[in-house]
Design an enzyme around this catalytic site. Structure first.
Site, PDB file in Angstrom:
ATOM      1  N   ASP A 205       2.500  -4.382  -6.685  1.00 46.17           N
ATOM      2  CA  ASP A 205       2.573  -3.264  -5.534  1.00 46.17           C
ATOM      3  C   ASP A 205       4.100  -3.044  -5.170  1.00 46.17           C
ATOM      4  O   ASP A 205       5.143  -4.026  -5.255  1.00 46.17           O
ATOM      5  CB  ASP A 205       2.137  -3.824  -4.335  1.00 46.17           C
ATOM      6  CG  ASP A 205       1.733  -2.922  -3.042  1.00 46.17           C
ATOM      7  OD1 ASP A 205       1.143  -1.673  -3.283  1.00 46.17           O
ATOM      8  OD2 ASP A 205       2.381  -2.886  -2.115  1.00 46.17           O
ATOM      9  N   GLU A 248       4.282  -0.422  -9.768  1.00 44.71           N
ATOM     10  CA  GLU A 248       4.597   0.647  -9.021  1.00 44.71           C
ATOM     11  C   GLU A 248       5.956   0.906  -8.584  1.00 44.71           C
ATOM     12  O   GLU A 248       6.526   0.052  -7.895  1.00 44.71           O
ATOM     13  CB  GLU A 248       3.664   0.615  -7.792  1.00 44.71           C
ATOM     14  CG  GLU A 248       3.690   1.891  -7.035  1.00 44.71           C
ATOM     15  CD  GLU A 248       3.334   1.781  -5.303  1.00 44.71           C
ATOM     16  OE1 GLU A 248       3.004   2.711  -4.784  1.00 44.71           O
ATOM     17  OE2 GLU A 248       3.493   0.410  -4.829  1.00 44.71           O
TER      18      GLU A 248
HETATM   19  C1  NOJ Z   1       1.709   0.919  -2.384  1.00 46.86           C
HETATM   20  C2  NOJ Z   1      -0.085   0.875  -2.368  1.00 46.86           C
HETATM   21  O1  NOJ Z   1      -0.155   1.914  -3.346  1.00 46.86           O
HETATM   22  C3  NOJ Z   1      -0.252   1.586  -0.956  1.00 46.86           C
HETATM   23  O2  NOJ Z   1      -1.738   1.658  -0.827  1.00 46.86           O
HETATM   24  C4  NOJ Z   1       0.055   0.455   0.222  1.00 46.86           C
HETATM   25  O3  NOJ Z   1      -0.355   1.100   1.369  1.00 46.86           O
HETATM   26  C5  NOJ Z   1       1.631   0.182   0.032  1.00 46.86           C
HETATM   27  N1  NOJ Z   1       1.941  -0.246  -1.167  1.00 46.86           N
HETATM   28  C6  NOJ Z   1       1.629  -1.206   1.085  1.00 46.86           C
HETATM   29  O4  NOJ Z   1       1.243  -2.303   0.285  1.00 46.86           O
END
Ligand code: NOJ
Ligand code: CA
Length: 557
Positions: A205, A248
């Site tokens: 993440d 990500e």
């Molecule tokens: C990215 C995630 O895809 C999202 O859903 C989340 O709210 C944020 N990171 C915080 O963890």
């Protein structure tokens, strides 16, 4: 290519499927999907051809950000099941040839996490230094806010702590300080724990935020964040050897490139292609593939072991943050003109089918693109049957409504009273009466059966994910055509972005003598002209995949 390489470097042509355990399938009638439910539906995923299941966070959580606010990195949320249920699921999946990965959300914890509770209570707490504190917020505290509808600053004053803490996301998600060696070690322990239970890697993440040490400057001697990512990868490789990190990283291409590591690709194994995704929507809005082609040309090459993760939709808003204001407005006008469809001024809280007016040919074309362009396709649950969003659910939750299995109560998701469901089932044109797995299994023309065919062909044609991709020049502006080659195999694809039928002539070989192009998604084959060109008649929104074969070729086609 030795075919076994595609097994060793399995992520390079995997089919990844992301789901939210909470909204997939409920086995005990409490209205909340559970790990046992995913196990019970494993054959749906196997039948689809999924090879890697990505579980969104299943850890204990107050659930204010759908589980991305975690109170125990080593736990399983009791609403979803137990560690035992997870191991059963991993075992079942393994039997079907499906690996399991999970979200690794270590940029922050929940503010209810015992570490933060201890940290805020005293400056002497052993956890105080695990978070990022300041007596005064910095001058740029209002810049780079991720959720501008809810937050106005990256720094929050905490009465108990008597200081401000950094939170890149919501204020109930305080950032961990990765400049702190204890935090770095703990993150490895967390990874080691889940690998030991059987996971095959992680979707990491918010990687740029995780690596960002802004706010921790006071500590001096900051480690190079990329060294840390390299350490994490080395740790993963030592512990498992065949696990991967899918990151990500929503940044411009030259910046994303750094997260794969240097020449030897020793950091993230895969990064999502956010730029290509956004350019694809602009191309769809214009019925013109030029923008998508441009992004493919700009996309940095990966090493043999790295790969791009490609996707049409994910669990968040469809972010259009890397388009210009005018370009974003074009996509809004085409696919989400109403204010309630938009989010944070940068994205859409919609799924694809309603954006395209449920035009099946056009939808099928988009998924054909996803599976034929170089990269590892990542599906979000419900895409395989063309589910719509539920705008009645707040914010990004609109695309996280319950999976639609049948026409039965709650779309077959749960036997609970509708008011007890973790999220309401979609109603209307995209509700379970019209869109569900059971009906589409029986309909040869369904989106589900189309995607199964794409998955099968994609897996049979490693040229697409392993090979060299060349965009083919031609004179039909609405058409995108590319050729993917690996060793002696060559696949040519053509996609018509336009609502009009059209003809396209493609140069696909130096000489066409004795060569044919065999359709892989339908019956038929076409002789190449002597000069090596191939002429195709394309229906509106047509998708064609063709294998170029000569008389001696022994491809099973
Ligand atoms: C990215 C995630 O895809 C999202 O859903 C989340 O709210 C944020 N990171 C915080 O963890
Ligand atoms: Ca349940």
């Amino acid at each position: 290519m030795r075919l076994t390489e595609t097994a060793d470097i399995w992520w390079k042509n995997a089919v990844v499927y992301c789901l939210d355990v909470e909204t997939f399938f409920d086995t005990n009638g409490d209205g909340c999907g559970d790990l046992r439910g995913v196990g019970q539906r494993i054959d749906h995923l196997a039948d689809l051809g999924v090879t890697c299941l990505w579980l969104m966070p299943f850890y204990p959580s107050p659930d204010r950000d759908d589980g991305y606010d975690i109170t125990d990195f080593y736990g399983v949320d009791p609403r979803l099941g137990t560690h035992g249920d997870l191991v059963e699921l991993i075992t079942l999946a393994g039997d079907r040839g499906i690996r399991v990965i999970a979200d690794l959300v270590v940029n922050h914890t929940s503010n209810a996490h015992p570490w933060f509770q201890s940290a805020r209570a005293s400056r002497q707490s052993p956890y105080r230094g695990w978070y990022v504190w300041r007596d005064e917020p910095p001058a740029d505290q209002h810049e780079g806010i991720v959720f501008p509808d809810q937050e106005t600053s990256l720094w929050q004053y905490d009465d108990e702590a008597g200081q401000y803490y950094l939170h890149r996301f919501y204020k109930y998600q305080p950032d961990l300080d990765i400049a702190n060696a204890e935090v770095r070690e703990e993150i490895q322990r967390v990874m080691g724990f889940w690998l030991q239970l059987g996971l095959s890697g992680f979707r990491v993440d918010a990687v740029p935020f995780l690596l960002d040490t802004t706010g921790a400057e006071d500590a001096g001697n900051l480690p190079d964040p990329h060294d840390y990512l390299r350490d994490l990868r080395a740790f993963l490789d030592r512990r498992h050897g065949q696990a991967m990190l899918l990151g990500e990283v929503n940044l411009p291409y030259p910046d994303v490139r750094r997260f794969f590591g240097d020449e030897d690709g020793d950091e993230l194994t895969m990064c999502f292609d956010f730029i290509g995704m956004q350019r694809m929507y602009l191309s769809l809005a214009r019925n013109d593939p030029a923008e998508l082609v441009k992004s493919l040309r700009q996309r940095p090459a990966t090493t043999e072991e790295s790969q791009w993760g490609t996707f049409v939709r994910n669990h968040d808003e469809l972010t259009l943050d890397k388009l210009s204001d005018d370009e974003r407005q074009e996509v809004f006008d085409a696919f989400g003109p109403e204010k309630e469809m938009q989010l944070y001024g940068r994205g859409l809280r919609r799924r694809l089918p309603p954006m395209l007016g449920n035009d099946q040919a056009r939808l099928k074309m988009v998924y054909s693109l996803l599976f034929s362009l170089p990269g590892t396709p990542v599906l979000f649950y419900g895409e395989e049957i063309g589910m719509g969003e539920n705008l009645a659910i707040e914010g990004r939750g609109a695309v996280r409504s319950p999976m639609q299995w049948t026409t039965g109560p709650n779309g077959g998701f749960s036997t609970a009273d509708p008011e007890h469901l973790t999220a309401p089932v979609t109603e209307g044109e995209f509700g379970p009466e019209h869109v569900n797995v059971a009906a589409q299994r029986r309909d040869p023309d369904s989106l589900l059966n189309w995607i199964k065919l794409l998955v099968r062909r994609y897996r049979e044609c490693p040229e697409l994910s392993w090979g060299e991709c060349t965009i083919l020049e031609h004179n039909a502006p609405a058409v995108m055509a590319h050729r993917s080659e690996y060793e002696d195999g060559a696949i040519v694809t053509a996609h018509n972005f336009g609502a009009e039928a059209t003809e396209v002539t493609l140069g696909v070989a130096g000489s066409g003598v004795g060569l044919r192009a065999v359709d892989l998604l339908r019956d038929g084959s076409t002789e190449l002209a002597e000069n090596g060109s191939l002429t195709l008649q394309l229906e509106p929104y047509a998708s064609r995949w063709l294998r170029i074969v000569g008389p001696g070729d022994r491809y099973l086609i």
